[in-house]
Design an enzyme around this catalytic site. Structure first.
Site, mmCIF file in Angstrom:
data_model
loop_
_atom_site.group_PDB
_atom_site.id
_atom_site.type_symbol
_atom_site.label_atom_id
_atom_site.label_comp_id
_atom_site.label_asym_id
_atom_site.label_seq_id
_atom_site.Cartn_x
_atom_site.Cartn_y
_atom_site.Cartn_z
ATOM 1 N N ALA A 126 0.886 -1.155 -0.122
ATOM 2 C CA ALA A 126 0.006 -0.092 -0.024
ATOM 3 C C ALA A 126 1.000 1.251 -0.156
ATOM 4 C CB ALA A 126 -0.863 0.250 1.374
ATOM 5 N N TYR A 160 10.829 2.831 21.630
ATOM 6 C CA TYR A 160 9.683 3.647 20.913
ATOM 7 C C TYR A 160 8.333 3.023 20.888
ATOM 8 C CZ TYR A 160 12.781 7.340 18.690
ATOM 9 O OH TYR A 160 13.701 8.362 18.715
ATOM 10 N N HIS A 163 1.128 34.830 23.789
ATOM 11 C CA HIS A 163 0.899 34.448 25.171
ATOM 12 C C HIS A 163 -0.788 34.210 25.107
ATOM 13 C CE1 HIS A 163 0.958 34.433 29.396
ATOM 14 N NE2 HIS A 163 0.045 35.231 29.440
#
Ligand code: FAD
Ligand code: NAD
Length: 469
Positions: free
Chosen positions: A39, A184, A445
């Site tokens: 794929a 991981y 901010h």
């Protein structure tokens, strides 16, 4: 009489290394054919980055809903895992179609099938319908990726023994899971499943999780794992796996004294690393051999020992990360197009999508000390960020590592949105920005990105929202 070649560049493998190479080469007006046997999008899109991050996001929503009582929210969370899986599959499907459209719109010819070299300028393509064809080319780019390492006794065809693909394709949640490997994949997926209520037991051969990251980056993840009720077993090597009526029993051996432990669960996920795919293309027919680590060795442009054959992505070496492969593809395409672009040694970020996220780029403090006369750091703790407080996630910090003339050489972030924050530090490293310039950048901010400006100011001893050194 010379044979007319069917294509200028033949790219084999449609993962993030291969399809990016193909599109970029087509943008340079080269005649490109991309061959993929499975794929488009490769491991990353179909069974890696994208499906894992979709499920991680969904699990985070469930977890946040359950754990936001301090915001005045209490919720009974009902998880419809089948629906979650459909949502994830829909994302993958949409992205598959986009990659196909992008390739076609850029003029890349797509061929479905399994490519193998016949000789230095041709491949045979075996199609899924049993047909075959031969394609001749001027240049070839090998982008065949990597596959999961299989442990003896834990073969993936065995029932209830999963690789990451199998874990991401489950259509029902197991009640319990043993995860072998706290790298991981092991940490990202075990935290995701723990948030969905799966009982997790992790077995790791080394004495800590994700050894690529320093202990202070790992510490918040380790405490989050413990809060999620995950059982972490370090210093144990998974050695045997036996089926039971319910699932599996995994035997481990302690690395120091060989003591054996047994863990029972519905299934076991093996996440002990990935190995490059060098056996699908008959590379030996053109005299290409993997190096001792199994990778195809290349120069900085991706050129292999065979001058007109390039290799990019996981097959061409560490780091085995999607964005690294894509960058290698862009460089190789540029080189083949004769653009003579110098291959710049760019800083490559690495991100673990754990809770909290960990992200690094460039040099650590210890690495910087190896080459610089003067090394300094600037830090900002997330608990001092107004925005972090408003999200309810205040664990972690931003650290900038600076060398001579206060130039940013690296950075480490652990905390909310570390995966996003690291890009500004990557820009600073790539551009060689000193902290006084980074501290001057106006950050909106209230945002988490203010932490980077504050860390830069901290390195200059002029931070406002944290005490300076
Ligand atoms: P691949 O994506 O592996 O693609 C190679 C393609 O080549 C495959 O589609 C294969 O079918 C095809 N192929 C092989 N041989 C042939 C042949 N002979 N003929 C035709 N086609 C062939 N990386 C990140 O950067 N971030 C992440 O968050 C991340 N998460 C991950 C999560 C998981 C669970 C996993 C498993 C991996 C993850 N990665 C992540 C790693 C990332 O998926 C890989 O680094 C990346 O896919 C490598 O790209 P590639 O193009 O080199 O190879
Ligand atoms: P990894 O190398 O990150 O971790 C494998 C872990 O398994 C190591 O800690 C190792 O000590 C341990 N191990 C090995 N054999 C063992 C045994 N017999 N018993 C117990 N522990 C054992 O590998 P991974 O997690 O499989 O991931 C493979 C690669 O995929 C990564 O290196 C990375 O390149 C890529 N990836 C990247 C991401 C990301 O970028 N967010 C996410 C997933 C995967």
């Amino acid at each position: 009489m010379s044979e007319r070649l069917d294509t200028g560049i033949l790219v084999v493998g449609g993962g993030p290394a291969g399809y990016v190479t193909a599109i970029r080469a087509a943008q340079y007006d080269l005649d490109v054919t991309l061959v993929e046997m499975d794929a488009l999008g490769g491991t990353c899109l179909n069974r890696g980055c994208i499906p894992s991050k979709a499920l991680i996001s969904a699990a985070d929503v469930a977890h946040d809903a359950r754990t936001s009582s301090q915001m005045g929210i209490s919720a009974e969370v009902d998880i419809n895992f089948q629906r979650m899986v459909e949502w994830k599959d829909d994302i993958v499907g949409r992205m598959n179609r986009s990659v196909e459209k992008l390739c076609k719109a850029n003029g890349v010819s797509l061929v479905e099938g399994h490519a193998a070299f016949e000789d230095e300028h041709s491949v045979s393509i075996e199609k899924s319908d049993g047909q075959s064809e031969r394609i001749t080319f001027e240049y070839a780019v090998v982008a065949t990726g990597s596959r999961p390492i299989e442990l003896p006794g834990f073969e993936f065809h065995r029932s209830n023994v999963l690789d990451a693909k199998g874990a991401l394709e489950l259509d029902e949640l197991p009640a319990s899971l043993v995860v072998v490997g706290a790298g991981y994949i092991g940490m990202e997926l075990s935290m995701l499943f723990a948030k969905l209520g799966v009982e997790i037991t992790v077995v790791e051969a080394l004495d800590s999780m994700m050894p690529a990251f320093s202990p202070d980056l790992i510490a918040p993840v380790a405490s989050a794992a413990s809060e999620l009720g995950m059982e972490m077993n370090y210093g144990e090597l998974a050695s045997e796996c036996h089926p039971t009526d319910q699932g599996v029993v995994v035997t481990t051996e302690e690395a120091d004294d060989g003591d054996r432990q047994e863990y029972e669960a519905d299934a076991v996920l093996i996440a002990v690393g990935r190995t490059p795919v060098t056996n699908t293309m008959a590379l030996g027919r053109i005299g290409l051999e993997p190096d001792d680590d199994g990778f195809l060795r290349t120069d900085e442009y991706g050129r292999t020992a065979v001058d007109h054959v390039f290799a990019v992505g996981d097959v061409a070496g560490e780091p085995m990360l999607a964005h690294a492969g894509s960058m290698e593809g862009e460089i190789a395409a540029s080189e083949i197009a004769g653009r003579n672009t110098p291959a710049v040694n760019r800083a490559i970020p690495a991100v673990a999508f754990t809770s909290p996220e960990i992200a690094t780029v460039g040099l650590s403090e210890a690495e910087a000390k190896e080459t610089q006369h003067s090394v300094s750091v600037g830090e900002f703790p997330m608990r001092a960020s107004g925005r972090a407080l408003t999200t309810g996630h205040t664990e972690g910090f931003v650290r900038l590592v600076c060398g001579d003339s206060n130039v940013v050489l690296g950075g480490q972030v652990v905390g909310p949105e570390a995966s996003e924050l690291i890009s500004e530090i990557a820009l600073a490293v790539d551009e060689g920005l000193p902290t006084d310039e980074l501290a001057e950048v106006i950050h909106p901010h209230p945002t988490l990105s203010e932490s980077i400006g504050e860390a830069a100011a901290n390195e200059q001893d002029i931070a406002i929202h944290t005490l300076n050194r």
